[in-house]
Design an enzyme around this catalytic site. Structure first.
Site, PDB file in Angstrom:
ATOM      1  CB  ILE A 158      -0.955  -0.009   1.209  1.00 32.24           C
ATOM      2  CG1 ILE A 158      -1.962  -1.153   1.076  1.00 32.24           C
ATOM      3  CG2 ILE A 158      -1.681   1.326   1.333  1.00 32.24           C
ATOM      4  CD1 ILE A 158      -2.847  -1.354   2.294  1.00 32.24           C
ATOM      5  CB  ILE A 233      -5.617   4.491   4.446  1.00 30.87           C
ATOM      6  CG1 ILE A 233      -4.171   4.684   3.984  1.00 30.87           C
ATOM      7  CG2 ILE A 233      -6.471   5.630   3.919  1.00 30.87           C
ATOM      8  CD1 ILE A 233      -3.281   3.526   4.083  1.00 30.87           C
ATOM      9  NE  ARG A 235      -6.810  -3.231  11.361  1.00 28.32           N
ATOM     10  CZ  ARG A 235      -7.204  -3.658  10.175  1.00 28.32           C
ATOM     11  NH1 ARG A 235      -7.462  -2.789   9.212  1.00 28.32           N
ATOM     12  NH2 ARG A 235      -7.329  -4.950   9.929  1.00 28.32           N
ATOM     13  CD  GLU A 264     -12.537   1.212  11.953  1.00 30.36           C
ATOM     14  OE1 GLU A 264     -12.893   0.166  11.354  1.00 30.36           O
ATOM     15  OE2 GLU A 264     -11.565   1.892  11.569  1.00 30.36           O
ATOM     16  CG  HIS A 282     -12.122   0.470   7.777  1.00 27.20           C
ATOM     17  ND1 HIS A 282     -11.684  -0.075   8.954  1.00 27.20           N
ATOM     18  CD2 HIS A 282     -11.254   0.018   6.823  1.00 27.20           C
ATOM     19  CE1 HIS A 282     -10.613  -0.828   8.747  1.00 27.20           C
ATOM     20  NE2 HIS A 282     -10.332  -0.782   7.435  1.00 27.20           N
TER      21      HIS A 282
END
Length: 316
Positions: A158, A233, A235, A264, A282
């Protein structure tokens, strides 16, 4: 007879249909399996599918005595107690890189929205401020992205895709990671503190762990400075949200873009109500293509496990 697989986390039916075509699913709806299914059926479960952030510890594993495989839907596996799994000879696999492009796209979206004050500009039009030429201090010109220094914390799949995308905006790119990569054209920094001191936008793409919990704290945010932005992006646990709230309220940093939170789903609160924060629920890896790729990894892992072969995407 199809092999039985426990759906350990709460997952939408639309995401598990592909698994139902290959295996017999026992869907607990996010509840403990021993509360939903008969004890003898739970005792025979050999494999389960879980969302990587869902807590799955030693006690949970002990309730599944035949468990041999934990397969995470997605790249994350921070909720799985890897030591407990190893002690019980339970193999753990995931979907590495399957949603990397989708997550990187959202990171860039949040960066642009935060640095160019998208939410403020949107509200300025919608509430009539623009039409009435109402003065707004929040609409003052922000710094340009061209020449901006973007720091990427975590240079896995990522992180690399974020850097490649951000480079198109004529930015300078630096990074901090556990490993220094000779094949990357970006400046490497020896510590996260040094990276934060250098950059204006800090992109968090590091894997969650005990070492990264609240590593982005008040001191680190101060290093970013009053023109600084943080985008997460990864945790939510990586950022100390109380420190972030204070930094955004008192002008220690300019803004934040958040796709993940410590808790969350995240209910509206002081943090989400700030005009210099952009939030999403998310959705980083939530594209059709990403789900297809993640599901393919899950199916490949389970198929190999039930065939008595090593899973192709093990957690390393």
């Amino acid at each position: 007879m199809p092999d039985k697989v426990l759906i350990y986390s709460r997952l939408p039916k639309s995401l598990t249909q592909r698994f139902a075509d290959r295996f017999e699913l026992l869907d607990s709806g996010g509840k403990p399996s021993h509360e939903v299914f008969p004890a003898d059926e739970v005792a025979r479960i050999r494999a389960l599918i879980t969302a990587g952030g869902t807590p799955l510890g030693a006690v949970d594993m002990d309730r599944l005595p035949a468990l041999g495989a934990i397969v995470c839907y997605g790249t994350g596996y921070d909720g799985v107690d890897l030591k407990a799994a190893a002690a019980r000879n339970i193999a753990v696999a995931h979907s590495p890189g399957a949603n990397a492009a989708a997550v990187a796209d959202v990171a860039v979206m949040l960066m642009l929205a935060s640095t160019r004050r998208l939410m403020v500009a949107d509200a300025y039009v919608r509430d009539g401020g623009w039409a009435s030429a109402k003065p707004s201090p929040l609409m003052k010109p922000p710094p340009s992205l061209a020449g901006c220094k973007v720091g990427v914390y975590g240079m896995g799949e990522i992180g690399r895709k974020i850097a490649a995308r951000v480079a198109v905006f004529e930015t300078e790119i630096g990074y901090f990671s556990r490993t220094r990569y000779d094949d990357l054209p970006y400046q490497y920094f020896p510590s996260l503190e040094a990276l934060a001191e250098w950059c204006t936008v800090l992109m968090i793409a590091v894997r969650a762990s005990t070492e990264t919990t609240h590593v982005v704290n008040a001191g680190l945010l101060k290093r970013l400075g009053p023109d600084g932005h943080v985008v997460n992006i990864s945790r939510g646990s990586v950022i100390d949200e109380r420190a972030l709230l204070a930094a955004l309220q008192d002008g220690t940093i300019a803004g934040a873009g958040l796709d993940v939170f410590e808790t969350e789903p995240h209910a509206p609160d002081e943090l989400t109500m700030l005009p210099n924060v952009v939030v999403t629920p998310h959705i980083g890896g939530n594209t059709r293509e990403a789900h297809v790729a993640m599901q393919a990894c899950v199916v490949a892992n389970l198929t190999a496990f039930f065939a008595g072969e090593p899973m192709p995407h093990p957690v390393k």
